[in-house]
Structure formats: structure tokens, C-alpha cells
Design a protein around this motif. Structure first.
Motif, PDB file in Angstrom:
ATOM      1  N   PHE A  49       0.852  -1.190   0.000  1.00 27.58           N
ATOM      2  CA  PHE A  49       0.000   0.000   0.000  1.00 27.58           C
ATOM      3  C   PHE A  49       0.882   1.232   0.000  1.00 27.58           C
ATOM      4  O   PHE A  49       2.043   1.187   0.434  1.00 27.58           O
ATOM      5  CB  PHE A  49      -0.954   0.009   1.203  1.00 27.58           C
ATOM      6  N   LEU A  50       0.333   2.315  -0.516  1.00 29.09           N
ATOM      7  CA  LEU A  50       1.052   3.583  -0.552  1.00 29.09           C
ATOM      8  C   LEU A  50       0.205   4.631   0.158  1.00 29.09           C
ATOM      9  O   LEU A  50      -1.019   4.661  -0.031  1.00 29.09           O
ATOM     10  CB  LEU A  50       1.300   4.057  -1.992  1.00 29.09           C
ATOM     11  N   CYS A  51       0.841   5.458   0.946  1.00 28.38           N
ATOM     12  CA  CYS A  51       0.142   6.590   1.549  1.00 28.38           C
ATOM     13  C   CYS A  51       0.917   7.854   1.219  1.00 28.38           C
ATOM     14  O   CYS A  51       2.043   8.033   1.667  1.00 28.38           O
ATOM     15  CB  CYS A  51       0.018   6.419   3.062  1.00 28.38           C
ATOM     16  N   PHE A  52       0.304   8.702   0.399  1.00 30.83           N
ATOM     17  CA  PHE A  52       0.902   9.982   0.025  1.00 30.83           C
ATOM     18  C   PHE A  52       0.154  11.093   0.763  1.00 30.83           C
ATOM     19  O   PHE A  52      -1.044  11.264   0.553  1.00 30.83           O
ATOM     20  CB  PHE A  52       0.749  10.226  -1.488  1.00 30.83           C
ATOM     21  N   VAL A  53       0.864  11.803   1.623  1.00 32.99           N
ATOM     22  CA  VAL A  53       0.251  12.985   2.250  1.00 32.99           C
ATOM     23  C   VAL A  53       0.376  14.120   1.233  1.00 32.99           C
ATOM     24  O   VAL A  53       1.495  14.490   0.845  1.00 32.99           O
ATOM     25  CB  VAL A  53       0.953  13.346   3.567  1.00 32.99           C
ATOM     26  N   ILE A  54      -0.766  14.625   0.789  1.00 34.90           N
ATOM     27  CA  ILE A  54      -0.733  15.591  -0.326  1.00 34.90           C
ATOM     28  C   ILE A  54      -1.641  16.789  -0.041  1.00 34.90           C
ATOM     29  O   ILE A  54      -2.490  16.750   0.839  1.00 34.90           O
ATOM     30  CB  ILE A  54      -1.178  14.937  -1.662  1.00 34.90           C
ATOM     31  N   GLY A  55      -1.452  17.817  -0.847  1.00 37.98           N
ATOM     32  CA  GLY A  55      -2.340  18.973  -0.772  1.00 37.98           C
ATOM     33  C   GLY A  55      -2.595  19.471  -2.178  1.00 37.98           C
ATOM     34  O   GLY A  55      -1.761  19.298  -3.062  1.00 37.98           O
ATOM     35  N   ASP A  56      -3.778  20.070  -2.366  1.00 39.46           N
ATOM     36  CA  ASP A  56      -4.048  20.665  -3.686  1.00 39.46           C
ATOM     37  C   ASP A  56      -3.640  22.139  -3.633  1.00 39.46           C
ATOM     38  O   ASP A  56      -3.129  22.618  -2.626  1.00 39.46           O
ATOM     39  CB  ASP A  56      -5.512  20.477  -4.090  1.00 39.46           C
ATOM     40  N   SER A  57      -3.855  22.856  -4.696  1.00 35.82           N
ATOM     41  CA  SER A  57      -3.498  24.275  -4.697  1.00 35.82           C
ATOM     42  C   SER A  57      -4.329  24.984  -5.756  1.00 35.82           C
ATOM     43  O   SER A  57      -5.016  24.341  -6.561  1.00 35.82           O
ATOM     44  CB  SER A  57      -2.003  24.459  -4.968  1.00 35.82           C
ATOM     45  N   ALA A  58      -4.245  26.303  -5.752  1.00 34.45           N
ATOM     46  CA  ALA A  58      -5.009  27.083  -6.732  1.00 34.45           C
ATOM     47  C   ALA A  58      -4.228  28.343  -7.098  1.00 34.45           C
ATOM     48  O   ALA A  58      -4.612  29.452  -6.722  1.00 34.45           O
ATOM     49  CB  ALA A  58      -6.388  27.432  -6.178  1.00 34.45           C
ATOM     50  N   PRO A  59      -3.127  28.191  -7.839  1.00 36.69           N
ATOM     51  CA  PRO A  59      -2.384  29.387  -8.242  1.00 36.69           C
ATOM     52  C   PRO A  59      -3.285  30.265  -9.116  1.00 36.69           C
ATOM     53  O   PRO A  59      -4.072  29.738  -9.920  1.00 36.69           O
ATOM     54  CB  PRO A  59      -1.199  28.814  -9.036  1.00 36.69           C
ATOM     55  N   TYR A  60      -3.179  31.553  -8.941  1.00 39.73           N
ATOM     56  CA  TYR A  60      -4.038  32.513  -9.672  1.00 39.73           C
ATOM     57  C   TYR A  60      -5.515  32.121  -9.576  1.00 39.73           C
ATOM     58  O   TYR A  60      -6.321  32.419 -10.465  1.00 39.73           O
ATOM     59  CB  TYR A  60      -3.641  32.590 -11.150  1.00 39.73           C
ATOM     60  N   GLY A  61      -5.874  31.375  -8.514  1.00 40.60           N
ATOM     61  CA  GLY A  61      -7.275  30.988  -8.324  1.00 40.60           C
ATOM     62  C   GLY A  61      -7.735  29.836  -9.201  1.00 40.60           C
ATOM     63  O   GLY A  61      -8.927  29.519  -9.240  1.00 40.60           O
ATOM     64  N   VAL A  62      -6.819  29.177  -9.899  1.00 35.85           N
ATOM     65  CA  VAL A  62      -7.197  28.031 -10.753  1.00 35.85           C
ATOM     66  C   VAL A  62      -6.922  26.745  -9.970  1.00 35.85           C
ATOM     67  O   VAL A  62      -5.773  26.464  -9.598  1.00 35.85           O
ATOM     68  CB  VAL A  62      -6.388  28.024 -12.068  1.00 35.85           C
ATOM     69  N   HIS A  63      -7.973  25.969  -9.737  1.00 38.51           N
ATOM     70  CA  HIS A  63      -7.802  24.803  -8.874  1.00 38.51           C
ATOM     71  C   HIS A  63      -7.029  23.681  -9.570  1.00 38.51           C
ATOM     72  O   HIS A  63      -7.352  23.297 -10.701  1.00 38.51           O
ATOM     73  CB  HIS A  63      -9.179  24.268  -8.441  1.00 38.51           C
ATOM     74  N   LEU A  64      -6.007  23.149  -8.881  1.00 42.49           N
ATOM     75  CA  LEU A  64      -5.280  21.974  -9.380  1.00 42.49           C
ATOM     76  C   LEU A  64      -5.722  20.799  -8.511  1.00 42.49           C
ATOM     77  O   LEU A  64      -5.404  20.732  -7.319  1.00 42.49           O
ATOM     78  CB  LEU A  64      -3.766  22.196  -9.275  1.00 42.49           C
ATOM     79  N   ASP A  65      -6.446  19.889  -9.112  1.00 44.55           N
ATOM     80  CA  ASP A  65      -7.163  18.829  -8.402  1.00 44.55           C
ATOM     81  C   ASP A  65      -6.209  17.679  -8.067  1.00 44.55           C
ATOM     82  O   ASP A  65      -6.316  16.565  -8.602  1.00 44.55           O
ATOM     83  CB  ASP A  65      -8.285  18.353  -9.340  1.00 44.55           C
ATOM     84  N   ALA A  66      -5.285  17.933  -7.145  1.00 47.37           N
ATOM     85  CA  ALA A  66      -4.169  17.001  -6.933  1.00 47.37           C
ATOM     86  C   ALA A  66      -4.609  15.597  -6.538  1.00 47.37           C
ATOM     87  O   ALA A  66      -4.059  14.613  -7.045  1.00 47.37           O
ATOM     88  CB  ALA A  66      -3.223  17.572  -5.883  1.00 47.37           C
ATOM     89  N   ASP A  67      -5.595  15.458  -5.647  1.00 48.65           N
ATOM     90  CA  ASP A  67      -5.910  14.097  -5.179  1.00 48.65           C
ATOM     91  C   ASP A  67      -6.440  13.224  -6.311  1.00 48.65           C
ATOM     92  O   ASP A  67      -6.046  12.067  -6.458  1.00 48.65           O
ATOM     93  CB  ASP A  67      -6.851  14.100  -3.971  1.00 48.65           C
ATOM     94  N   ARG A  68      -7.314  13.804  -7.130  1.00 48.26           N
ATOM     95  CA  ARG A  68      -7.869  12.986  -8.217  1.00 48.26           C
ATOM     96  C   ARG A  68      -6.811  12.729  -9.296  1.00 48.26           C
ATOM     97  O   ARG A  68      -6.623  11.605  -9.748  1.00 48.26           O
ATOM     98  CB  ARG A  68      -9.093  13.668  -8.830  1.00 48.26           C
ATOM     99  N   TRP A  69      -6.093  13.773  -9.666  1.00 44.21           N
ATOM    100  CA  TRP A  69      -5.119  13.597 -10.738  1.00 44.21           C
ATOM    101  C   TRP A  69      -3.984  12.650 -10.327  1.00 44.21           C
ATOM    102  O   TRP A  69      -3.561  11.801 -11.119  1.00 44.21           O
ATOM    103  CB  TRP A  69      -4.559  14.958 -11.171  1.00 44.21           C
TER     104      TRP A  69
END
Ligand SMILES: C[S@@+](CC[C@H](N)C(=O)[O-])C[C@H]1O[C@@H](n2cnc3c(N)ncnc32)[C@H](O)[C@@H]1O
Length: 441
Positions: A378-398
Motif C-alpha cells: 500500500f502507498l500513503c501519500f500525504v498531499i495537498g491541492d493548490s489554486a495558483p491565480y485561483g485556478v484549482h489543481l485537483d491534486a488528489d484525483r489527478w
């Protein structure tokens, strides 16, 4: 199997009887600040780190046989995962390509098994051999150092540095601990303030500043006590740090693991190279910010716009890479929007190429991890998304989709906390989150 968490910060302090600890769900996220009360982990404050208690908790939950179980952290930082595994008697490996951070992790990992008498002797010899007249000499120093310290503190620190380099730079566990003592007092002796993250702010002053010799003494004693403590608690010597790039690791032929526990950089423009600018300048490894790209940043996952700018990335070329195929549609839309907004902003930050390169890099990481993981790992990645210039980067799904494309079986995301909810100076109102991406397979 998905795991729900139940760790409490401060579980494994000196006074805790580990065997009798009752663990229940606390709901708190793991942060490196929790580690600052833990022996060994507290030697160097790395804001990017995660909680050692939580890693120990997870290893205990999922490991049925410590003699065979093994763990990999491909973004090992200052060695939190590996040290937690030492405490749990479990074999571990860590990759880390930031050379300075790698050295810190290695110093900790080897230092806890060093001969106590030799460590004590080395620290004592260092202090007693400090040349009085050498410490008072005024030396030329890069402007960052001159802005961070009073002239007296700076002379003392540079004198200590030169004494170390002349007599003690031998690469043994004892001398590497000494190097770590000197490295880890640099912030406490600095009059400049630091930001929430690790950037040094020479224009903001601090109220409490320690003198170099007092700080050295206090840190040396604390490290010595912690080494004794780790040995008393029979921490294992089963961890190996490898200076490998998580995107294309080399020299990892023996790495076959049951678990990957890690926290990669987030796509949030945090510059890991800049996080050690003060320390690397002190040791003469760089002369200023301009040297960071070559010395550090080029080795890392592209998670900040400075990195994308330095590499002069072309968006279409990055997006065309095969590894991005599963998320190309959504990622391209976000990157195009970032490219448009950029034209309206004075700073014209390269978030568009940064975002594309970030997910491309993490895609390669999942591909590289697949052959290193045993079939039911199993893998566990502690991650966070972000929104530079207000554009959401959907890190968990991608990231989850990239993991599936690399050959893992399933993924799920467990939110730990919301972000971007209370900062007064936030630049946008996109709700953000941090959590654990669980990957099975
Ligand atoms: C969030 S930090 C991990 C901190 C770690 N969990 C700890 O407690 O110290 C991410 C780390 O990944 C490292 N890193 C970035 N790109 C890398 C790469 N391509 N290969 C290996 N490590 C990398 C960074 O230098 C940074 O130390």
C-alpha cells in the motif's frame, strides 16, 4: 484495505510507555511541529516534514512481522519515516535529492547509532579547540549572513565553521553530528525573523536570539541525550538513505517494499531550495539565491514557478508527454487558463508550466514505484491541492489517476483538513484541502 487514523501527537516521548499507549482517533493532521518535542526528530526543524508519531502509528497498524516488513519514503526529507521505522524495528529506505537535506537525514540516521563516548569526545574537542583569536577575526561574509547576524555573532559562527572545516570535516557519524549541531543553531542565533515556512526574512527581527556558544552548548547536550535515549530504546539500524531521484531512482536494486509512506512536494510554489538558503550560504555551498537552481532545484520535482522559469519549459511539450495521458484533458484546461491569467498579471508567474511539469514528474514517480512495491503493497501519500491565480489543481484525483495508470489497483482520498480558510491575505477563495491519498496494489 483503507485505514482510518488514530494517532495522538506526543505518543513516543521519553516518558511514554509505548506498549501501554492507548491509541484513539484524534483527527489531527500530522505536522512537523509535533516532532519538535520528540527526541532525534527535534534536531532540525524542517517545516515541510510530517509527524513521526503518525508514521510509527501507521507502521504498527499495518505491519504484522517486523522481520520482513519494509517501508520506502521516496521523498524522505530529513528522515522522519526512516527514523520512525528504526523505532519500530522495521527495514526502511529513503530517497532524497536535495543534497543538504539528504545530509541532514543521513547525519541523524547514522548519528543515533554512533558510539556515545566518541560523540562526547568529538563535541568536547571541538569546543576546547576553538581558537580564541580566530573567533574574533572579522571575515568577509555574503550579504545574507551579514543581514542575519550581529557582527559579534557572525564572527563567532564563522570562526566555528572554519574550525570545523579545518579539523573535523571527516564524514564520520560523530563529525556529521557536530556538523548538524552547527547547522541547527543557525536559525536560533539569527536576528532575522523567519516566515511560517522556512524562508528567512532578514528585514523582520526576532525578540529572542541566542548567542552562538550558548546555542551550541544547548544543542550539543540535547543531541547527546537523544542519541543515548535512542540507544536505550534499542532503535534498529535498518534504514538506508539513497541520494536517488524519485522519478528515476538508481542504485535501488534491493528495494522491495510492503509500504510507501511519503509526502511529496505540493504544487503550491514552495521552493525547497530556498528553504536552506541560509544554511547553504553559511557553509559556502552557494553564494546567493542565484546559485540555488544549479545546486539544488534542478534535482527536484518541479513544484515552484522559479523552477519552471529556469528550465524555460514549453507548455505544449510537457503536456504531450505520454505519462500525462490519463489526466491530459483536465490538466490542459487548467494550464491554458493559467497561461491566460498570467498575461494579465504583473508578476507573470509560470504557474502553467509548473503545474504541467509537476504532474508529469509525479506520474513518473508512480511508474518508478510500481516495480519497487510488492504485489499487495500500500502507498500513503500525504498531499495537498493548490489554486495558483485561483485556478484549482485537483491534486488528489489527478495523482490517483496517475497511480492507476502506473499499474496500481485502486485509490481513495482521506481529507485531513481544510486549507485557505483563515489567512487574511489569501489571494483567492478556492477551498483547498490536505489529506492522505491511499493507493493499494
Ligand atoms: C514534503 S517534503 C518531505 C518531508 C519528509 N516527510 C520529512 O518529514 O522530512 C518533500 C521532499 O521531497 C524532496 N524531493 C523533491 N524532489 C525530489 C525528487 N525528485 N526525488 C527525491 N526527493 C525529492 C524535497 O527536497 C523535500 O525534502
Amino acid at each position: 484495505m483503507r485505514c482510518s487514523f488514530a494517532y495522538q501527537p506526543g505518543l513516543f516521548t521519553e516518558t511514554t510507555d509505548i506498549a501501554s499507549t492507548h491509541v484513539r482517533f484524534s483527527g489531527r493532521s500530522g505536522a512537523f511541529t509535533d516532532n519538535m518535542s520528540l527526541p532525534v526528530h527535534r534536531w532540525y526543524r524542517y517545516s515541510a516534514g510530517f509527524s513521526a508519531d503518525w508514521v510509527r502509528w501507521l507502521v504498527r497498524e499495518r505491519c504484522s512481522d517486523t522481520s520482513t516488513f519494509s517501508v520506502l519514503d521516496p521523498f524522505a526529507g530529513v528522515g522522519t519515516t526512516l527514523l520512525a521505522c528504526e523505532a519500530e524495528q522495521v527495514r526502511s529506505w529513503g530517497f532524497e535529492t536535495h543534497p543538504f537535506i539528504h545530509r541532514i537525514a543521513l547525519a541523524k540516521l547514522r548519528g543515533i547509532h554512533a558510539d556515545i563516548a566518541s560523540v562526547r569526545d568529538t563535541l568536547r574537542q571541538f569546543v576546547t579547540g576553538l581558537p580564541d583569536e580566530g573567533l574574533a577575526v572579522k571575515r568577509e561574509a555574503p550579504s545574507l549572513l551579514a543581514r542575519c547576524y550581529s557582527p559579534e555573532s557572525l564572527s563567532l559562527l564563522l570562526g566555528m565553521r572554519d574550525h570545523y572545516l579545518a579539523q573535523f570535516d571527516r564524514g564520520t557519524p560523530e563529525t556529521e553530528l557536530l556538523w548538524l549541531v552547527l547547522t541547527s543553531i543557525l536559525r536560533t542565533c539569527s536576528e532575522a525573523g523567519t516566515a511560517q515556512w522556512q524562508y528567512i526574512l532578514p528585514n523582520k527581527s526576532k525578540s529572542t536570539v541566542q548567542s552562538p556558544l550558548a546555542a551550541f552548548q544547548a544543542k550539543a547536550v540535547s543531541i547527546l541525550q537523544d542519541v543515548e535515549w535512542a540507544q536505550r530504546n534499542s532503535w534498529a539500524a535498518k534504514g538506508s538513505m539513497i541520494p536517488a531521484d524519485a522519478r528515476a531512482p538508481r542504485e535501488c536494486g534491493e528495494v522491495h517494499v510492503d509500504a510507501v509512506v511519503t509526502s511529496p512536494p505540493y504544487p503550491n510554489n514552495y521552493d525547497y531550495a530556498d528553504a536552506t538558503r541560509l544554511e547553504m550560504t553559511f557553509w559556502g555551498e552557494i553564494n546567493g539565491w542565484g546559485d540555488l537552481q544549479d545546486a539544488v532545484r534542478r534535482h527536484l520535482v518541479r513544484s515552484c514557478s522559479q523552477h519552471a522559469s529556469a528550465e524555460r519549459l514549453v507548455l505544449e511539450d510537457v503536456l504531450a508527454e505520454q505519462v500525462l495521458e490519463p489526466i491530459r484533458h483536465d490538466l490542459s484546461a487548467a494550464c491554458s487558463r493559467l497561461a491566460e491569467i498570467r498575461e494579465t498579471k504583473g508578476g507573470r508567474k509560470n504557474y502553467h508550466t509548473m503545474a504541467a511539469a509537476y504532474f508529469r514528474d509525479l506520474g513518473l514517480v508512480f511508474r518508478a514505484l510500481r516495480p519497487l512495491c510488492r504485489p499487495n503493497a500500500f502507498l500513503c501519500f500525504v498531499i495537498g491541492d493548490s489554486a495558483p491565480y485561483g485556478v484549482h489543481l485537483d491534486a488528489d484525483r489527478w495523482l490517483g489517476e496517475l497511480a492507476l495508470a502506473a499499474g496500481f489497483k485502486s485509490y481513495s482520498f482521506e481529507k485531513i483538513r481544510d486549507r485557505n480558510v483563515k489567512w487574511k491575505n489569501r489571494k483567492h477563495r478556492v477551498p483547498l484541502k490536505e489529506g492522505r491519498l491511499w493507493i493499494e496494489g
